[in-house]
Design a protein around this motif. Structure first.
Motif, PDB file in Angstrom:
ATOM      1  N   ILE A 278     -51.255 -39.899 -71.208  1.00 44.96           N
ATOM      2  CA  ILE A 278     -51.308 -38.879 -70.172  1.00 44.96           C
ATOM      3  C   ILE A 278     -52.459 -39.263 -69.258  1.00 44.96           C
ATOM      4  CG2 ILE A 278     -51.549 -36.427 -69.644  1.00 44.96           C
ATOM      5  CD1 ILE A 278     -50.643 -37.515 -73.170  1.00 44.96           C
ATOM      6  N   ASP A 279     -52.124 -39.934 -68.152  1.00 50.84           N
ATOM      7  CA  ASP A 279     -53.154 -40.523 -67.292  1.00 50.84           C
ATOM      8  C   ASP A 279     -53.446 -39.604 -66.117  1.00 50.84           C
ATOM      9  OD1 ASP A 279     -55.006 -42.215 -66.280  1.00 50.84           O
ATOM     10  OD2 ASP A 279     -53.589 -43.719 -65.545  1.00 50.84           O
ATOM     11  N   SER A 280     -54.078 -38.487 -66.427  1.00 53.67           N
ATOM     12  CA  SER A 280     -54.445 -37.512 -65.403  1.00 53.67           C
ATOM     13  C   SER A 280     -55.506 -36.590 -65.974  1.00 53.67           C
ATOM     14  CB  SER A 280     -53.227 -36.695 -64.965  1.00 53.67           C
ATOM     15  OG  SER A 280     -53.618 -35.557 -64.234  1.00 53.67           O
ATOM     16  N   PRO A 281     -56.747 -36.721 -65.528  1.00 54.22           N
ATOM     17  CA  PRO A 281     -57.775 -35.796 -66.011  1.00 54.22           C
ATOM     18  C   PRO A 281     -57.416 -34.344 -65.771  1.00 54.22           C
ATOM     19  CG  PRO A 281     -58.790 -37.649 -64.888  1.00 54.22           C
ATOM     20  CD  PRO A 281     -57.318 -37.766 -64.657  1.00 54.22           C
ATOM     21  N   LEU A 282     -56.747 -34.059 -64.638  1.00 55.42           N
ATOM     22  CA  LEU A 282     -56.356 -32.681 -64.358  1.00 55.42           C
ATOM     23  C   LEU A 282     -55.330 -32.195 -65.373  1.00 55.42           C
ATOM     24  CD1 LEU A 282     -56.439 -30.151 -62.653  1.00 55.42           C
ATOM     25  CD2 LEU A 282     -54.778 -31.214 -61.093  1.00 55.42           C
ATOM     26  N   ALA A 283     -54.389 -33.058 -65.728  1.00 57.83           N
ATOM     27  CA  ALA A 283     -53.403 -32.681 -66.749  1.00 57.83           C
ATOM     28  C   ALA A 283     -54.083 -32.404 -68.081  1.00 57.83           C
ATOM     29  CB  ALA A 283     -52.356 -33.779 -66.899  1.00 57.83           C
ATOM     30  N   SER A 284     -55.125 -33.163 -68.399  1.00 55.49           N
ATOM     31  CA  SER A 284     -55.865 -32.921 -69.633  1.00 55.49           C
ATOM     32  C   SER A 284     -56.509 -31.542 -69.613  1.00 55.49           C
ATOM     33  CB  SER A 284     -56.941 -33.999 -69.821  1.00 55.49           C
ATOM     34  OG  SER A 284     -56.354 -35.284 -69.921  1.00 55.49           O
ATOM     35  N   HIS A 285     -57.132 -31.184 -68.490  1.00 59.18           N
ATOM     36  CA  HIS A 285     -57.762 -29.861 -68.378  1.00 59.18           C
ATOM     37  C   HIS A 285     -56.706 -28.751 -68.438  1.00 59.18           C
ATOM     38  CE1 HIS A 285     -61.724 -31.403 -67.732  1.00 59.18           C
ATOM     39  NE2 HIS A 285     -61.437 -31.994 -66.589  1.00 59.18           N
ATOM     40  N   ILE A 330     -44.948 -45.030 -72.900  1.00 62.67           N
ATOM     41  CA  ILE A 330     -44.608 -43.937 -71.995  1.00 62.67           C
ATOM     42  C   ILE A 330     -45.881 -43.526 -71.268  1.00 62.67           C
ATOM     43  CG2 ILE A 330     -43.737 -41.574 -71.808  1.00 62.67           C
ATOM     44  CD1 ILE A 330     -42.231 -42.061 -74.444  1.00 62.67           C
ATOM     45  N   ILE A 331     -45.855 -43.519 -69.934  1.00 59.75           N
ATOM     46  CA  ILE A 331     -47.028 -43.171 -69.141  1.00 59.75           C
ATOM     47  C   ILE A 331     -46.678 -42.008 -68.234  1.00 59.75           C
ATOM     48  CG2 ILE A 331     -48.732 -43.968 -67.463  1.00 59.75           C
ATOM     49  CD1 ILE A 331     -48.211 -46.829 -68.444  1.00 59.75           C
ATOM     50  N   LEU A 332     -47.332 -40.872 -68.445  1.00 58.73           N
ATOM     51  CA  LEU A 332     -47.192 -39.718 -67.553  1.00 58.73           C
ATOM     52  C   LEU A 332     -48.416 -39.690 -66.648  1.00 58.73           C
ATOM     53  CD1 LEU A 332     -45.604 -38.922 -70.268  1.00 58.73           C
ATOM     54  CD2 LEU A 332     -45.890 -36.576 -69.506  1.00 58.73           C
ATOM     55  N   ALA A 333     -48.197 -39.610 -65.341  1.00 55.36           N
ATOM     56  CA  ALA A 333     -49.326 -39.586 -64.418  1.00 55.36           C
ATOM     57  C   ALA A 333     -48.969 -38.756 -63.194  1.00 55.36           C
ATOM     58  CB  ALA A 333     -49.722 -41.004 -64.002  1.00 55.36           C
ATOM     59  N   ALA A 334     -49.983 -38.130 -62.625  1.00 55.91           N
ATOM     60  CA  ALA A 334     -49.817 -37.351 -61.400  1.00 55.91           C
ATOM     61  C   ALA A 334     -50.043 -38.285 -60.202  1.00 55.91           C
ATOM     62  CB  ALA A 334     -50.800 -36.181 -61.394  1.00 55.91           C
ATOM     63  N   SER A 335     -49.477 -37.970 -59.028  1.00 57.33           N
ATOM     64  CA  SER A 335     -48.841 -36.704 -58.741  1.00 57.33           C
ATOM     65  C   SER A 335     -47.334 -36.782 -58.931  1.00 57.33           C
ATOM     66  CB  SER A 335     -49.142 -36.287 -57.295  1.00 57.33           C
ATOM     67  OG  SER A 335     -48.442 -37.130 -56.383  1.00 57.33           O
ATOM     68  N   GLY A 336     -46.715 -35.594 -59.030  1.00 56.34           N
ATOM     69  CA  GLY A 336     -45.298 -35.541 -59.317  1.00 56.34           C
ATOM     70  C   GLY A 336     -44.414 -36.082 -58.218  1.00 56.34           C
ATOM     71  N   MET A 337     -44.903 -36.095 -56.945  1.00 57.59           N
ATOM     72  CA  MET A 337     -44.131 -36.637 -55.830  1.00 57.59           C
ATOM     73  C   MET A 337     -44.675 -37.996 -55.383  1.00 57.59           C
ATOM     74  SD  MET A 337     -43.360 -33.284 -53.477  1.00 57.59           S
ATOM     75  CE  MET A 337     -42.941 -31.702 -54.207  1.00 57.59           C
ATOM     76  N   CYS A 338     -45.588 -38.556 -56.173  1.00 63.41           N
ATOM     77  CA  CYS A 338     -46.141 -39.895 -55.931  1.00 63.41           C
ATOM     78  C   CYS A 338     -46.944 -39.993 -54.642  1.00 63.41           C
ATOM     79  CB  CYS A 338     -45.036 -40.961 -55.907  1.00 63.41           C
ATOM     80  SG  CYS A 338     -43.968 -40.942 -57.351  1.00 63.41           S
ATOM     81  N   GLU A 339     -47.474 -38.866 -54.171  1.00 60.99           N
ATOM     82  CA  GLU A 339     -48.226 -38.871 -52.922  1.00 60.99           C
ATOM     83  C   GLU A 339     -49.710 -39.147 -53.122  1.00 60.99           C
ATOM     84  OE1 GLU A 339     -47.164 -38.374 -49.365  1.00 60.99           O
ATOM     85  OE2 GLU A 339     -45.776 -39.431 -50.666  1.00 60.99           O
ATOM     86  N   GLY A 340     -50.170 -39.165 -54.338  1.00 55.48           N
ATOM     87  CA  GLY A 340     -51.575 -39.428 -54.626  1.00 55.48           C
ATOM     88  C   GLY A 340     -51.744 -39.598 -56.123  1.00 55.48           C
ATOM     89  N   GLY A 341     -52.999 -39.716 -56.548  1.00 54.00           N
ATOM     90  CA  GLY A 341     -53.271 -39.795 -57.967  1.00 54.00           C
ATOM     91  C   GLY A 341     -52.979 -41.159 -58.568  1.00 54.00           C
ATOM     92  N   ARG A 342     -53.071 -41.208 -59.902  1.00 52.54           N
ATOM     93  CA  ARG A 342     -52.975 -42.483 -60.610  1.00 52.54           C
ATOM     94  C   ARG A 342     -51.565 -43.023 -60.719  1.00 52.54           C
ATOM     95  NH1 ARG A 342     -57.389 -41.539 -65.562  1.00 52.54           N
ATOM     96  NH2 ARG A 342     -59.207 -41.249 -64.186  1.00 52.54           N
ATOM     97  N   ILE A 343     -50.546 -42.200 -60.461  1.00 51.46           N
ATOM     98  CA  ILE A 343     -49.172 -42.710 -60.545  1.00 51.46           C
ATOM     99  C   ILE A 343     -48.951 -43.827 -59.538  1.00 51.46           C
ATOM    100  CG2 ILE A 343     -48.209 -41.023 -58.917  1.00 51.46           C
ATOM    101  CD1 ILE A 343     -46.523 -42.498 -62.080  1.00 51.46           C
ATOM    102  N   ARG A 344     -49.613 -43.779 -58.392  1.00 55.78           N
ATOM    103  CA  ARG A 344     -49.424 -44.823 -57.376  1.00 55.78           C
ATOM    104  C   ARG A 344     -49.927 -46.173 -57.896  1.00 55.78           C
ATOM    105  NH1 ARG A 344     -48.439 -42.590 -52.196  1.00 55.78           N
ATOM    106  NH2 ARG A 344     -49.457 -44.289 -51.097  1.00 55.78           N
ATOM    107  N   HIS A 345     -51.030 -46.146 -58.622  1.00 54.67           N
ATOM    108  CA  HIS A 345     -51.560 -47.363 -59.243  1.00 54.67           C
ATOM    109  C   HIS A 345     -50.538 -47.936 -60.223  1.00 54.67           C
ATOM    110  CE1 HIS A 345     -54.323 -49.864 -61.660  1.00 54.67           C
ATOM    111  NE2 HIS A 345     -53.870 -49.208 -62.718  1.00 54.67           N
TER     112      HIS A 345
END
Length: 540
Positions: A278-285, A330-345
């Motif tokens: 789960i590669d999202s600090p916000l998701a962890s919080h 399996i890698i879950l990362a934000a953002s859900g619409m791929c507009e920012g966050g670690r998913i773009r990486h």
């Protein structure tokens, strides 16, 4: 004579983001939501536009839920002078502590990055939309209230919150002022959603605002067990291909729903014991807040799925970068619409791989990178890099946190009798028009309204709404697919297309022709400006 209650739509009208409904009665002004526009760069540019009201003159905000498209401009509202209460559920207040702070940090980091660009050397620096400190100041104004209990958000208004079944803490807002009774749906969740009971609310209103995100779509009814079988098949298929399974996921709610199902599949040995990152600090919080409210949630059956040993919550950037060398995970990362966050990486490092899989599990708004990929783009541009799309692109619709067309129509019908108007908001044109036609049959006594951003309406008791101010024409062109999407698509294929021209001289001629077209548009624009200036001079 007492002035009537009025409604001004400052967002989420003919688009699915930027929710901000402004109610005025006498000298009192109450906002229901104050959210950010999300989607294309042009649409997001509206977040820096002046508010349609003076923040000093807003007496209170009633917040439906913590998603940024409903709450994300609260810090800016506070920074520009708002100091009243923000009424919401306790769970929403708990989530906002992290959601708003994260948004503030992103604005600060993005602004700093833009100011470091070499092509901006010597220019005036950009300022962030708001800071983390602004975000925490807004969070400090939260006033939690219980659902289904009346409270007075501001003088002359009274309100109740009702379960909306959308995400943790979400609510619909019932409000009364000046003898007029209004219901704002917020975002309505589907029936039989994980964690939350079905949406609730009273009946008999003068006016109803109903979201229309999926106004043109009916989903097949699936149980949670059936949904898990679909996810199981997607996971097995992705692992059989040999690469990573990337899931762009909203940090709040969607991530926790996926973790619930993945853990149940792991426990049942329905999928191999692969690592889940789960590669999202916000998701962890956000997951920590879910743990805190576990006693209020359905489907957990007394166990905490979020502590399963196969789940790995990635915090630091260094840990995230190390996932570049991982395969078969399996890698879950934000953002859900791929507009920012670690998913773009992760998209940069996986999209070009034929063995990789990208699984979309949520709504992709027009103009977003996620929508472009889902619509079949062969190349995309991410953070200045051109990336081939060779990965398998998959989609599951059954994880939506939004009611579909039939569920929205049922929700409208349950509010009847509606004596005045039904405002269809938070939707794109196709969904809004379909909903307008069908909702009329479910609320035959009500007038259907599809408003535009900037419109103001009087809301009399027992009678249809009356428009007193037209919408903002300048915003209409910002909605949906914008020029920057077309530009990205053109640029990513330009080098390849030029390479197909074998003759060097012919390639130079093609470039010269493109330059000629651009120069002609510039000359035309300059000519129109000169003509307008000369006309104005003659009139003076």
């Amino acid at each position: 004579m007492t002035q009537p209650l009025t409604l001004t739509l400052n967002g989420a009208a003919r688009t699915v983001t930027g929710s901000c409904h402004e109610f005025v009665f006498g000298k009192t002004r109450v906002l229901v939501d104050c959210g950010m526009f999300q989607g294309s760069r042009t649409l997001e540019g509206l977040n820096a536009s002046p508010f349609g009201f003076n923040p000093h003159h807003v007496d209170a905000v009633v917040l439906t839920h913590a998603h940024i498209d409903h709450s994300g401009l609260l810090p800016r509202l506070v920074a520009e002078g708002f100091s009243g209460p923000i009424w919401c559920t306790q769970a929403t207040a708990d989530l906002l502590e992290y959601m708003l702070a994260d948004s503030g940090r992103i604005h600060e980091a993005d602004t700093a990055r833009r100011n470091r660009r070499r092509d901006r050397a010597g220019e005036e620096p950009f300022e962030p939309l708001y800071t983390e400190a602004d975000a925490m100041a807004a969070w400090g104004l939260c006033r939690p209230v219980e659902r289904e209990e009346w409270f007075e958000p501001a003088p002359g208004f009274r309100a109740r919150l009702w379960n909306a079944g959308h995400i943790l803490g979400s609510a619909s807002v019932e409000m009364e002022a000046g003898g007029t009774r209004v219901m704002c749906s917020g975002d309505i969740g589907p029936d039989n959603k994980a964690f939350h009971p079905d949406p609730e609310g009273p009946s008999g209103f003068d006016h109803v605002l109903c979201e229309s995100t999926y106004g043109d779509r009916r989903r097949e009814r699936v149980t949670i067990e059936a949904r898990r079988k679909v996810l199981e098949a997607e996971i097995r298929g992705a692992l059989d291909r040999g690469g990573n399974l990337l899931i762009p996921s909203f940090a709040l709610e969607r991530t926790q729903e996926l973790l619930l199902d993945i853990v149940e599949l792991l426990r049942a040995k329905a999928i191999p014991p692969v690592p889940v990152f789960i590669d999202s600090p916000l998701a962890s919080h956000a997951t920590d807040v879910f743990k805190r409210h576990a006693a209020e949630l359905e489907d957990l059956h007394g166990s905490c799925v979020f502590t399963h040993p196969q789940l790995h919550f990635v915090e630091s950037v260094q840990e995230s970068i190390r996932l570049n060398s991982v395969s078969g995970a399996i890698i879950l990362a934000a953002s859900g619409m791929c507009e920012g966050g670690r998913i773009r990486h992760h998209l940069i490092h996986n999209l070009y791989r034929r063995e990789a899989t990208v699984l979309f599990v949520g709504y992709q708004a027009a103009g977003t990178l996620g929508r472009v990929i889902l619509d079949g783009a062969q190349r995309v541009r991410i953070s200045g890099q051109d990336v081939h799309v060779r990965a398998s692109i998959r989609r599951i619709d059954s994880y939506s946190a939004h009611a579909d067309q039939s569920e929205l129509l049922d929700w409208v019908a349950a509010r009847a009798p509606i004596h005045g108007s039904v405002f269809l908001v938070h939707g794109e044109d196709s969904g809004l028009e379909t909903m307008r036609q069908l909702a009329q049959t479910r609320a035959p006594d009500a007038t259907m309204v599809v408003p535009s951003i900037g419109e103001t309406w009087e809301l009399p008791a027992g009678a249809p709404a009356r428009r007193t101010k037209t919408g903002r024409e300048d915003i209409a062109q910002s909605l949906g697919h914008d020029w920057q999407n077309a530009y990205a698509s053109f640029v990513t294929g330009l080098k390849r297309d030029l390479g197909r021209i074998e003759d060097e001289k012919a390639r130079e001629e093609a470039l010269a022709q493109m330059r000629k077209v651009l120069d002609s548009y510039a000359a035309h624009r300059d000519g129109r400006r000169r003509h307008a200036a000369e006309k104005a001079s003659r009139e003076r």
